[in-house]
Design a protein around this motif. Structure first.
Motif, mmCIF file in Angstrom:
data_model
loop_
_atom_site.group_PDB
_atom_site.id
_atom_site.type_symbol
_atom_site.label_atom_id
_atom_site.label_comp_id
_atom_site.label_asym_id
_atom_site.label_seq_id
_atom_site.Cartn_x
_atom_site.Cartn_y
_atom_site.Cartn_z
ATOM 1 N N THR A 1 0.846 -1.179 0.000
ATOM 2 C CA THR A 1 0.000 0.000 0.000
ATOM 3 C C THR A 1 0.885 1.235 0.000
ATOM 4 O O THR A 1 1.822 1.329 0.791
ATOM 5 C CB THR A 1 -0.919 0.012 1.244
ATOM 6 N N ARG A 2 0.596 2.156 -0.883
ATOM 7 C CA ARG A 2 1.379 3.388 -0.997
ATOM 8 C C ARG A 2 0.649 4.517 -0.284
ATOM 9 O O ARG A 2 -0.565 4.600 -0.321
ATOM 10 C CB ARG A 2 1.582 3.745 -2.467
ATOM 11 N N PHE A 3 1.425 5.389 0.354
ATOM 12 C CA PHE A 3 0.859 6.527 1.063
ATOM 13 C C PHE A 3 1.428 7.848 0.550
ATOM 14 O O PHE A 3 1.261 8.888 1.171
ATOM 15 C CB PHE A 3 1.145 6.420 2.565
ATOM 16 N N ASP A 4 2.114 7.827 -0.593
ATOM 17 C CA ASP A 4 2.793 9.028 -1.072
ATOM 18 C C ASP A 4 1.854 10.129 -1.556
ATOM 19 O O ASP A 4 2.286 11.249 -1.800
ATOM 20 C CB ASP A 4 3.827 8.693 -2.147
ATOM 21 N N ALA A 5 0.567 9.857 -1.675
ATOM 22 C CA ALA A 5 -0.407 10.882 -2.049
ATOM 23 C C ALA A 5 -1.307 11.271 -0.875
ATOM 24 O O ALA A 5 -2.214 12.083 -1.035
ATOM 25 C CB ALA A 5 -1.254 10.400 -3.220
ATOM 26 N N GLU A 6 -1.071 10.702 0.278
ATOM 27 C CA GLU A 6 -1.895 10.995 1.459
ATOM 28 C C GLU A 6 -1.642 12.418 1.948
ATOM 29 O O GLU A 6 -0.521 12.912 1.867
ATOM 30 C CB GLU A 6 -1.568 10.018 2.591
ATOM 31 N N PRO A 7 -2.664 13.072 2.502
ATOM 32 C CA PRO A 7 -2.463 14.421 3.041
ATOM 33 C C PRO A 7 -1.829 14.422 4.439
ATOM 34 O O PRO A 7 -1.623 15.473 5.017
ATOM 35 C CB PRO A 7 -3.892 14.988 3.091
ATOM 36 N N CYS A 8 -1.493 13.265 4.978
ATOM 37 C CA CYS A 8 -0.914 13.155 6.326
ATOM 38 C C CYS A 8 0.610 13.064 6.250
ATOM 39 O O CYS A 8 1.149 12.160 5.610
ATOM 40 C CB CYS A 8 -1.484 11.924 7.024
ATOM 41 N N PRO A 9 1.348 13.970 6.926
ATOM 42 C CA PRO A 9 2.812 13.907 6.914
ATOM 43 C C PRO A 9 3.381 12.619 7.506
ATOM 44 O O PRO A 9 4.426 12.141 7.073
ATOM 45 C CB PRO A 9 3.246 15.111 7.750
ATOM 46 N N VAL A 10 2.696 12.029 8.494
ATOM 47 C CA VAL A 10 3.174 10.771 9.083
ATOM 48 C C VAL A 10 3.081 9.658 8.046
ATOM 49 O O VAL A 10 4.034 8.884 7.849
ATOM 50 C CB VAL A 10 2.388 10.413 10.361
ATOM 51 N N ALA A 11 1.949 9.562 7.339
ATOM 52 C CA ALA A 11 1.779 8.532 6.318
ATOM 53 C C ALA A 11 2.814 8.687 5.209
ATOM 54 O O ALA A 11 3.418 7.712 4.768
ATOM 55 C CB ALA A 11 0.360 8.585 5.747
ATOM 56 N N ARG A 12 3.043 9.907 4.750
ATOM 57 C CA ARG A 12 4.038 10.127 3.691
ATOM 58 C C ARG A 12 5.446 9.803 4.174
ATOM 59 O O ARG A 12 6.252 9.267 3.427
ATOM 60 C CB ARG A 12 3.970 11.560 3.181
ATOM 61 N N SER A 13 5.733 10.109 5.431
ATOM 62 C CA SER A 13 7.059 9.787 5.980
ATOM 63 C C SER A 13 7.274 8.286 6.032
ATOM 64 O O SER A 13 8.338 7.785 5.659
ATOM 65 C CB SER A 13 7.206 10.384 7.383
ATOM 66 N N VAL A 14 6.254 7.559 6.490
ATOM 67 C CA VAL A 14 6.342 6.096 6.537
ATOM 68 C C VAL A 14 6.526 5.546 5.128
ATOM 69 O O VAL A 14 7.324 4.638 4.892
ATOM 70 C CB VAL A 14 5.093 5.495 7.225
ATOM 71 N N ASP A 15 5.826 6.112 4.170
ATOM 72 C CA ASP A 15 5.950 5.679 2.778
ATOM 73 C C ASP A 15 7.372 5.931 2.266
ATOM 74 O O ASP A 15 7.951 5.087 1.581
ATOM 75 C CB ASP A 15 4.936 6.408 1.901
ATOM 76 N N GLU B 1 -4.076 20.388 12.395
ATOM 77 C CA GLU B 1 -4.791 21.333 11.539
ATOM 78 C C GLU B 1 -4.606 20.879 10.097
ATOM 79 O O GLU B 1 -3.487 20.704 9.633
ATOM 80 C CB GLU B 1 -4.214 22.743 11.715
ATOM 81 N N LYS B 2 -5.701 20.667 9.417
ATOM 82 C CA LYS B 2 -5.662 20.287 8.005
ATOM 83 C C LYS B 2 -5.463 21.544 7.167
ATOM 84 O O LYS B 2 -6.144 22.548 7.372
ATOM 85 C CB LYS B 2 -6.960 19.592 7.577
ATOM 86 N N LEU B 3 -4.514 21.509 6.235
ATOM 87 C CA LEU B 3 -4.235 22.644 5.369
ATOM 88 C C LEU B 3 -4.639 22.303 3.929
ATOM 89 O O LEU B 3 -4.384 21.183 3.458
ATOM 90 C CB LEU B 3 -2.748 22.987 5.382
ATOM 91 N N SER B 4 -5.216 23.245 3.257
ATOM 92 C CA SER B 4 -5.508 23.077 1.832
ATOM 93 C C SER B 4 -4.374 23.715 1.051
ATOM 94 O O SER B 4 -3.553 24.445 1.596
ATOM 95 C CB SER B 4 -6.840 23.737 1.477
ATOM 96 N N SER B 5 -4.339 23.483 -0.244
ATOM 97 C CA SER B 5 -3.295 24.094 -1.062
ATOM 98 C C SER B 5 -3.427 25.621 -1.035
ATOM 99 O O SER B 5 -2.440 26.342 -1.115
ATOM 100 C CB SER B 5 -3.343 23.559 -2.484
ATOM 101 N N ALA B 6 -4.648 26.148 -0.878
ATOM 102 C CA ALA B 6 -4.855 27.587 -0.780
ATOM 103 C C ALA B 6 -4.227 28.116 0.510
ATOM 104 O O ALA B 6 -3.649 29.211 0.537
ATOM 105 C CB ALA B 6 -6.331 27.921 -0.823
#
Length: 154
Positions: free
Chosen positions: A5-19, A145-150
């Motif tokens: 399972t890939r997490f490189d597109a997840e909005p969570c920094p922890v998930a992307r770090s694990v990926d 806090e969830k951040l959007s691209s804006a």
């Protein structure tokens, strides 16, 4: 074989770090790199890992920009693996895991290693998470806090 399972597109920094790190072998390779290992054989001897798995993990660490290869420091025809700036940024992660392990994974008097300050030979102080005003904070005193691209652009 089941696909990872890939997490490189997840909005969570922890998930992307694990990926980006991949798995526990990769963290142990990074640990050994901080401890001075640079050659394939050094990693293999230290970890007791199969050569094909080590090759795969080193390749992934290179592809994600955590490690790079450089000509051997002794001038031989070999290549050595070194941590990039991104890889060196994992130092607090390795220290946090080490300190957590020292506290929670060993019984009284059980042999283990510890990380020392090279300058004075003393153990490091426990890592602390601090707020912007310097207070020590724990999990009950933080929120995500969830951040959007804006939000990022503004």
């Amino acid at each position: 074989m089941v696909a990872r399972t890939r997490f490189d597109a997840e909005p969570c920094p922890v998930a992307r770090s694990v990926d980006a790190i991949g798995d526990w072998w990769s963290l142990l390779i990074v640990r050994d790199a901080f401890d001075g290992s640079r050659r394939f054989g050094q990693f293999q001897r230290s970890l007791g890992i199969a050569k094909n798995i080590l090759t795969s993990r080193l390749r992934t660490l290179e592809q994600t920009g955590v490690m790079t290869t450089v000509p051997a420091s002794d001038g031989s025809r070999y290549q050595e693996y070194v941590l990039t700036e991104k890889g060196r940024g994992l130092f607090p992660v390795i220290v946090a895991l080490r300190q957590w392990g020292e506290t929670h994974c060993f019984g009284p008097g059980e042999e283990h290693s510890r990380l020392l300050d090279r300058r004075n030979g003393h153990p490091l102080s426990p890592l602390e998470i601090r707020s912007s005003d310097g207070r020590s904070v724990g999990p009950d005193e933080t929120l995500v806090e969830k951040l959007s691209s804006a939000d990022e652009a503004g």
